[in-house]
Motif scaffolding. Structure first.
Motif, PDB file in Angstrom:
ATOM      1  N   SER A  71      43.928  35.482  33.023  1.00 18.09           N
ATOM      2  CA  SER A  71      43.588  35.981  31.693  1.00 18.09           C
ATOM      3  C   SER A  71      42.605  37.130  31.817  1.00 18.09           C
ATOM      4  CB  SER A  71      42.980  34.855  30.852  1.00 18.09           C
ATOM      5  OG  SER A  71      41.759  34.452  31.405  1.00 18.09           O
ATOM      6  N   GLU A  72      42.619  38.002  30.816  1.00 20.42           N
ATOM      7  CA  GLU A  72      41.746  39.167  30.822  1.00 20.42           C
ATOM      8  C   GLU A  72      40.502  38.863  30.005  1.00 20.42           C
ATOM      9  OE1 GLU A  72      42.586  43.500  29.848  1.00 20.42           O
ATOM     10  OE2 GLU A  72      44.493  42.760  30.637  1.00 20.42           O
ATOM     11  N   THR A  73      39.372  39.354  30.454  1.00 23.10           N
ATOM     12  CA  THR A  73      38.130  39.186  29.705  1.00 23.10           C
ATOM     13  C   THR A  73      37.873  40.450  28.896  1.00 23.10           C
ATOM     14  OG1 THR A  73      36.748  40.087  31.472  1.00 23.10           O
ATOM     15  CG2 THR A  73      37.194  37.710  31.528  1.00 23.10           C
ATOM     16  N   ARG A  74      36.831  40.457  28.104  1.00 19.76           N
ATOM     17  CA  ARG A  74      36.499  41.617  27.270  1.00 19.76           C
ATOM     18  C   ARG A  74      36.116  42.840  28.096  1.00 19.76           C
ATOM     19  NH1 ARG A  74      32.977  39.086  22.333  1.00 19.76           N
ATOM     20  NH2 ARG A  74      34.711  37.995  21.385  1.00 19.76           N
ATOM     21  N   THR A  93      40.355  37.105  35.403  1.00 22.09           N
ATOM     22  CA  THR A  93      39.957  35.840  36.004  1.00 22.09           C
ATOM     23  C   THR A  93      41.206  35.096  36.442  1.00 22.09           C
ATOM     24  OG1 THR A  93      39.958  34.739  33.866  1.00 22.09           O
ATOM     25  CG2 THR A  93      37.872  35.635  34.619  1.00 22.09           C
ATOM     26  N   ILE A  94      41.086  34.427  37.563  1.00 21.93           N
ATOM     27  CA  ILE A  94      42.208  33.675  38.100  1.00 21.93           C
ATOM     28  C   ILE A  94      41.765  32.229  38.258  1.00 21.93           C
ATOM     29  CG2 ILE A  94      43.744  33.385  40.067  1.00 21.93           C
ATOM     30  CD1 ILE A  94      43.404  36.376  40.605  1.00 21.93           C
ATOM     31  N   SER A  95      42.620  31.316  37.852  1.00 20.79           N
ATOM     32  CA  SER A  95      42.323  29.890  37.971  1.00 20.79           C
ATOM     33  C   SER A  95      43.421  29.212  38.776  1.00 20.79           C
ATOM     34  CB  SER A  95      42.233  29.254  36.583  1.00 20.79           C
ATOM     35  OG  SER A  95      42.202  27.857  36.692  1.00 20.79           O
ATOM     36  N   LEU A  96      43.049  28.662  39.929  1.00 27.20           N
ATOM     37  CA  LEU A  96      44.020  27.903  40.711  1.00 27.20           C
ATOM     38  C   LEU A  96      44.404  26.618  39.990  1.00 27.20           C
ATOM     39  CD1 LEU A  96      42.620  28.328  44.319  1.00 27.20           C
ATOM     40  CD2 LEU A  96      44.595  29.449  43.296  1.00 27.20           C
TER      41      LEU A  96
END
Length: 104
Positions: free
Chosen positions: A2-5, A10-13
């Motif tokens: 997902s993209e932040t402001r 960010t990547i989540s395993l």
């Protein structure tokens, strides 16, 4: 992902792994043995399977008034519980009917 402001990514395993609760959802109504992992003022958390913990409310543990659930069980105790509800939306497992099944 997902993209932040700030334009960072960010990547989540964990997001890539299958949610173990989805496979556990068919256990509602079953009686299982689990391990008490945490005692809180309103009940105990019980590990039922890897990655699966449910809440057993103190009112389900005894008909008698108690000041704290630690008067009935200790962390590490094995107890039998009935899986009352698996709520996939809220990611919660509600447990019930452990009154006569607590073994210390």
């Amino acid at each position: 992902m997902s993209e932040t402001r700030d334009g960072q990514v960010t990547i989540s395993l964990k997001a890539l792994l299958e949610d173990p609760l989805v496979q556990f959802a068919d256990q509602a109504g079953h009686v299982l043995t689990g391990t008490v992992t945490k005692i809180v003022p309103f009940g105990v958390f019980v590990r039922l399977a890897p990655g699966i913990e449910g809440l057993l409310h103190v009112s389900e543990m005894t008909d008698s008034p108690v000041e704290s659930p630690d008067q009935l069980v200790s962390e590490g105790d094995q107890i039998m519980v009935r899986v009352a509800e698996v709520d996939l939306r809220r990611h919660r497992v509600r447990l019930a009917e452990a009154r006569s099944h607590i073994r210390r």
